[in-house]
Write a protein that holds these residues in place. Structure first.
Motif, PDB file in Angstrom:
ATOM      1  N   GLN A  49      22.895 -25.126  12.751  1.00 30.32           N
ATOM      2  CA  GLN A  49      22.100 -24.840  13.936  1.00 30.32           C
ATOM      3  C   GLN A  49      20.689 -25.356  13.689  1.00 30.32           C
ATOM      4  N   VAL A  50      20.185 -26.151  14.606  1.00 27.57           N
ATOM      5  CA  VAL A  50      18.827 -26.687  14.470  1.00 27.57           C
ATOM      6  C   VAL A  50      17.974 -26.079  15.567  1.00 27.57           C
ATOM      7  N   THR A  51      16.825 -25.522  15.195  1.00 21.70           N
ATOM      8  CA  THR A  51      15.901 -25.005  16.201  1.00 21.70           C
ATOM      9  C   THR A  51      14.528 -25.585  15.954  1.00 21.70           C
ATOM     10  N   MET A  52      13.823 -25.713  17.052  1.00 23.74           N
ATOM     11  CA  MET A  52      12.472 -26.217  16.993  1.00 23.74           C
ATOM     12  C   MET A  52      11.568 -25.057  17.319  1.00 23.74           C
ATOM     13  N   LEU A  53      10.588 -24.777  16.454  1.00 29.28           N
ATOM     14  CA  LEU A  53       9.678 -23.704  16.781  1.00 29.28           C
ATOM     15  C   LEU A  53       8.737 -24.164  17.885  1.00 29.28           C
ATOM     16  N   PRO A  54       8.282 -23.233  18.701  1.00 31.06           N
ATOM     17  CA  PRO A  54       7.330 -23.645  19.733  1.00 31.06           C
ATOM     18  C   PRO A  54       6.076 -24.212  19.067  1.00 31.06           C
ATOM     19  N   PHE A  55       5.369 -25.076  19.703  1.00 34.98           N
ATOM     20  CA  PHE A  55       4.158 -25.706  19.164  1.00 34.98           C
ATOM     21  C   PHE A  55       4.445 -26.557  17.936  1.00 34.98           C
ATOM     22  N   SER A  56       5.704 -27.002  17.792  1.00 33.06           N
ATOM     23  CA  SER A  56       6.000 -27.826  16.636  1.00 33.06           C
ATOM     24  C   SER A  56       5.621 -29.278  16.868  1.00 33.06           C
ATOM     25  N   GLY A  57       5.188 -29.603  18.063  1.00 34.51           N
ATOM     26  CA  GLY A  57       4.787 -30.982  18.329  1.00 34.51           C
ATOM     27  C   GLY A  57       5.825 -31.775  19.084  1.00 34.51           C
ATOM     28  N   GLY A  58       7.002 -31.186  19.296  1.00 30.94           N
ATOM     29  CA  GLY A  58       8.022 -31.868  20.080  1.00 30.94           C
ATOM     30  C   GLY A  58       7.932 -31.457  21.539  1.00 30.94           C
ATOM     31  N   ALA A  59       9.007 -31.641  22.253  1.00 30.53           N
ATOM     32  CA  ALA A  59       8.988 -31.330  23.679  1.00 30.53           C
ATOM     33  C   ALA A  59       8.784 -29.845  23.916  1.00 30.53           C
ATOM     34  N   ALA A  60       9.151 -29.016  22.936  1.00 34.77           N
ATOM     35  CA  ALA A  60       9.045 -27.566  23.111  1.00 34.77           C
ATOM     36  C   ALA A  60       7.595 -27.141  23.229  1.00 34.77           C
ATOM     37  N   GLY A  61       6.688 -27.959  22.755  1.00 34.84           N
ATOM     38  CA  GLY A  61       5.291 -27.558  22.756  1.00 34.84           C
ATOM     39  C   GLY A  61       4.588 -27.841  24.063  1.00 34.84           C
ATOM     40  N   ARG A  62       5.246 -28.630  24.904  1.00 34.25           N
ATOM     41  CA  ARG A  62       4.558 -28.967  26.172  1.00 34.25           C
ATOM     42  C   ARG A  62       4.571 -27.783  27.117  1.00 34.25           C
ATOM     43  N   ARG A  63       4.010 -28.005  28.246  1.00 29.06           N
ATOM     44  CA  ARG A  63       3.702 -26.952  29.206  1.00 29.06           C
ATOM     45  C   ARG A  63       4.641 -25.752  29.206  1.00 29.06           C
ATOM     46  N   HIS A  64       4.067 -24.592  29.188  1.00 24.75           N
ATOM     47  CA  HIS A  64       4.888 -23.407  29.152  1.00 24.75           C
ATOM     48  C   HIS A  64       5.046 -22.760  30.499  1.00 24.75           C
ATOM     49  N   GLY A  65       4.889 -23.546  31.528  1.00 24.37           N
ATOM     50  CA  GLY A  65       5.163 -22.992  32.860  1.00 24.37           C
ATOM     51  C   GLY A  65       4.033 -22.124  33.369  1.00 24.37           C
ATOM     52  N   ARG A  66       4.357 -21.341  34.390  1.00 23.64           N
ATOM     53  CA  ARG A  66       3.296 -20.610  35.072  1.00 23.64           C
ATOM     54  C   ARG A  66       2.779 -19.446  34.267  1.00 23.64           C
ATOM     55  N   GLY A  67       3.478 -19.055  33.225  1.00 22.30           N
ATOM     56  CA  GLY A  67       3.085 -17.832  32.539  1.00 22.30           C
ATOM     57  C   GLY A  67       1.888 -17.978  31.624  1.00 22.30           C
ATOM     58  N   ASP A  68       1.320 -19.172  31.548  1.00 22.45           N
ATOM     59  CA  ASP A  68       0.297 -19.376  30.525  1.00 22.45           C
ATOM     60  C   ASP A  68      -1.026 -19.808  31.122  1.00 22.45           C
ATOM     61  N   LYS A  69      -1.310 -19.304  32.294  1.00 22.78           N
ATOM     62  CA  LYS A  69      -2.609 -19.678  32.880  1.00 22.78           C
ATOM     63  C   LYS A  69      -3.668 -18.719  32.388  1.00 22.78           C
TER      64      LYS A  69
END
Lengths: 188, 87
Positions: free
Chosen positions: B67-87
């Motif tokens: 199982q491969v997981t990417m932590l948030p803010f790792s620099g990949g696509a997971a780190g981009r915009r987090h939607g409306r919840g982060d204003k």
């Protein structure tokens, strides 16, 4: 049979690139599984499973090579029997120069590949290339990548040896004879 | 975390951070952290252990799950915009 479980809390916050990210992680999982299938002595563990969880903390290119090297060391740490210590390295070609261990920008800029080899036998269990590289140039890149893998093998080997020797020392402080026996075993 | 062995007058202290000295029931059997430049990855290995579901059992060898997981803010696509919840 790769079982990929995703953490929904992470993915629920994504609006874009949802499916491409998921697909990429599944692909990495499948690649790592097929890379280690011939390396782990699975015949020693019938009706058992070996679970490998890879977490990417930071990425700047070379994710697959790093994941494979980390998996090798973790398998050694867990005591899983393997035929050899698998090491991986990424390599690319920039006009005439072969580059090793590419960063993210370098990967986007040139054709590149990732090789995983068993250093003792020289057998390749993974050769992954997602870009186009002319066949006449391939052999050179591949050879240099295999040479670089030997360097990584030394690093992996010394990390494991240091770890094992500190464990041995910690476990046999009051028994000088067993310490010597353990040291002899390790040097073999 | 330090572990001391031996009598007070003849002891040695060793630092051990590993599953052997911290046997949490769900701790992995093996872990490793590798960095190639700025790319940092950890791997955890559980096993070999008994199959969790009978369907996955292979009679003569071990089943390998990755199982491969990417932590948030790792620099990949997971780190981009987090939607409306982060204003």
């Amino acid at each position: 049979m790769a079982r990929a479980e995703t953490r929904m809390t992470t993915f629920l916050t994504l609006e874009e690139h949802h499916f491409t990210l998921l697909r990429r992680l599944l692909e990495l999982s499948a690649l790592i599984k097929s890379t280690f299938e011939p390396v782990i002595q699975t015949g020693l563990y019938p009706r058992s499973q070996v679970d490998i969880v890879v977490e990417i903390h930071q990425q700047d290119g070379g994710v697959l090579q790093t994941a494979i090297n980390a998996t090798t060391i973790a398998l050694m740490d867990a005591g899983v029997a393997m035929y050899d210590q698998l090491v991986a390295v990424s390599a690319g070609l920039h006009s005439e120069a072969v580059l090793i261990d590419l960063t993210h920008y370098e990967e986007n800029d040139m054709p590149h590949l990732t090789v995983a080899i068993m250093p003792r036998s020289g057998k390749v269990t993974l050769l992954n290339m997602e870009s186009r590289l002319h066949v006449t140039r391939f052999e050179n890149v591949f050879k240099i990548a295999c040479e670089a893998a030997k360097v990584i093998r030394k690093e992996v080997g010394s990390a494991i040896t240091n770890r094992t020797s500190s464990l041995v020392e910690a476990m046999s402080v009051n028994e000088p004879s067993s310490q010597q026996r353990a040291r002899n075993d390790m040097e073999e | 975390m330090n572990i001391s062995f031996g009598s007070p007058e003849n002891s040695s202290t060793h630092a051990l951070f590993d599953s052997a000295s911290n046997p949490h029931p769900n701790a992995p059997d093996g872990t490793a952290f590798v960095a190639h430049g700025l790319t940092e990855v950890t791997a955890k290995v559980f096993g070999p252990r008994e199959v969790q579901s009978r369907r996955d059992a292979i009679h003569d060898r071990a089943n390998i799950n990755v199982q491969v997981t990417m932590l948030p803010f790792s620099g990949g696509a997971a780190g981009r915009r987090h939607g409306r919840g982060d204003k």
